[in-house]
Design an enzyme around this catalytic site. Structure first.
Site, PDB file in Angstrom:
ATOM      1  N   ASP A  21       0.852  -1.186   0.000  1.00  0.00           N
ATOM      2  CA  ASP A  21       0.000   0.000   0.000  1.00  0.00           C
ATOM      3  C   ASP A  21       0.891   1.240   0.000  1.00  0.00           C
ATOM      4  OD1 ASP A  21      -2.643   1.257   0.139  1.00  0.00           O
ATOM      5  OD2 ASP A  21      -1.957   1.984   2.080  1.00  0.00           O
ATOM      6  N   GLU A  65       0.773   5.786   0.460  1.00  0.00           N
ATOM      7  CA  GLU A  65       0.065   7.036   0.717  1.00  0.00           C
ATOM      8  C   GLU A  65       0.724   8.109  -0.136  1.00  0.00           C
ATOM      9  OE1 GLU A  65      -2.667   7.133   2.334  1.00  0.00           O
ATOM     10  OE2 GLU A  65      -2.547   5.135   3.240  1.00  0.00           O
ATOM     11  N   GLU A 115      -6.199  18.445   2.185  1.00  0.00           N
ATOM     12  CA  GLU A 115      -7.139  17.320   2.052  1.00  0.00           C
ATOM     13  C   GLU A 115      -6.425  15.971   2.123  1.00  0.00           C
ATOM     14  OE1 GLU A 115      -6.596  19.134  -2.140  1.00  0.00           O
ATOM     15  OE2 GLU A 115      -6.759  19.808  -0.047  1.00  0.00           O
ATOM     16  N   HIS A 127      -5.549   6.606   7.455  1.00  0.00           N
ATOM     17  CA  HIS A 127      -4.917   5.669   6.543  1.00  0.00           C
ATOM     18  C   HIS A 127      -3.416   5.644   6.812  1.00  0.00           C
ATOM     19  CE1 HIS A 127      -8.206   4.781   3.627  1.00  0.00           C
ATOM     20  NE2 HIS A 127      -8.707   5.864   4.201  1.00  0.00           N
ATOM     21  N   ASP A 173      -2.621  -0.493   6.598  1.00  0.00           N
ATOM     22  CA  ASP A 173      -3.557  -0.928   5.561  1.00  0.00           C
ATOM     23  C   ASP A 173      -3.093  -2.222   4.908  1.00  0.00           C
ATOM     24  OD1 ASP A 173      -5.116   1.210   6.141  1.00  0.00           O
ATOM     25  OD2 ASP A 173      -4.896   2.225   4.221  1.00  0.00           O
TER      26      ASP A 173
END
Length: 235
Positions: free
Chosen positions: A8, A10, A53, A151, A156
């Site tokens: 995973d 980010e 965001e 997250h 994750d």
């Protein structure tokens, strides 16, 4: 032995073509579909600002990432951890696209999409029309993720490893953690321990007809007109 890597990332946003960058990579090793405890995890300096965001999603700020390594500094270790194993990813096109954009920046070959196992696509095939987000699949399979308030790439990946195990058929009795040093004999003993206890042997029941039943059958046959088995030519 089957080795896979659950992966995973980010990022600073949704579009690497617009300059968004990877800020975290988390991966863990599976052997025979079960975690071995071997992981790869890094935070990265994206060399750009962090949109508010995006920070709300993963909690990573410019200040936190300022002293973290650049992708070029960790790429070799990342690729060594991946080796040539299949990559289990939730929405593979997103993570693979970002990692390949980072690899292209440093002149390295891309990761091939055909090595990706996309758990979003697996879920959509198995449960058509149902939500396929990681949170939705956790609810479906009863995978605990209450600690996932933000997250995080490694967290994750750990959750995805459990979801993936359910998607390919669920936990099987007698399987221990890969890398725990279990032998075939130990696995056989574990299976034997879970075997059903022996049932008492019952003596066979008699099936011969009683004289009354035999007489009733003979009377019934006598009433049949020209039965097939009494004919000389069955044709």
């Amino acid at each position: 032995m089957t080795r896979e890597v659950v992966l995973d990332t980010e990022t600073t946003g949704f579009k690497h073509a617009d300059g968004d960058r990877v800020v975290e990579i988390g991966a863990l090793e599976l052997v025979n579909h079960l975690p071995t405890g071997n992981t790869f995890h890094v935070y990265l300096n994206p060399e750009r600002d962090m949109p508010a965001e995006a920070a709300r999603v993963h909690g990573l700020t410019e200040e936190f990432l300022a002293d973290k390594p650049l992708f070029a500094e960790v790429a070799e270790d990342m690729l060594a951890f991946f080796a040539d194993s299949p990559l289990v990813i939730h929405n593979a096109s997103f993570d693979m696209g970002f990692l390949n954009a980072e690899l292209a920046r440093i002149g390295r070959d891309p990761l091939l999409m055909d090595r990706a196992i996309d758990t979003v696509q697996m879920a959509r095939r198995k449960y058509p029309g149902a939500p396929a987000s990681l949170d939705a699949l956790c609810r479906r399979f009863g995978v605990e993720n209450a600690h996932r308030t933000l997250h995080g790439a490694l967290l994750d990946s750990e959750i995805l490893a459990e979801v993936y195990l359910h998607l390919i058929g669920g936990r099987q009795p007698g399987l221990g953690l890969a890398g725990a040093g279990s032998t075939d004999t130990e696995d056989e003993n574990a299976a034997a321990d879970m075997a059903s206890p022996e049932r008492p042997v019952r003596s066979p029941r008699p099936h011969a007809p009683t004289p009354e039943e035999a007489a009733a059958h003979a009377a019934f046959v006598a009433r049949l007109k020209n039965p097939l088995w009494t004919r000389d030519n069955h044709a």
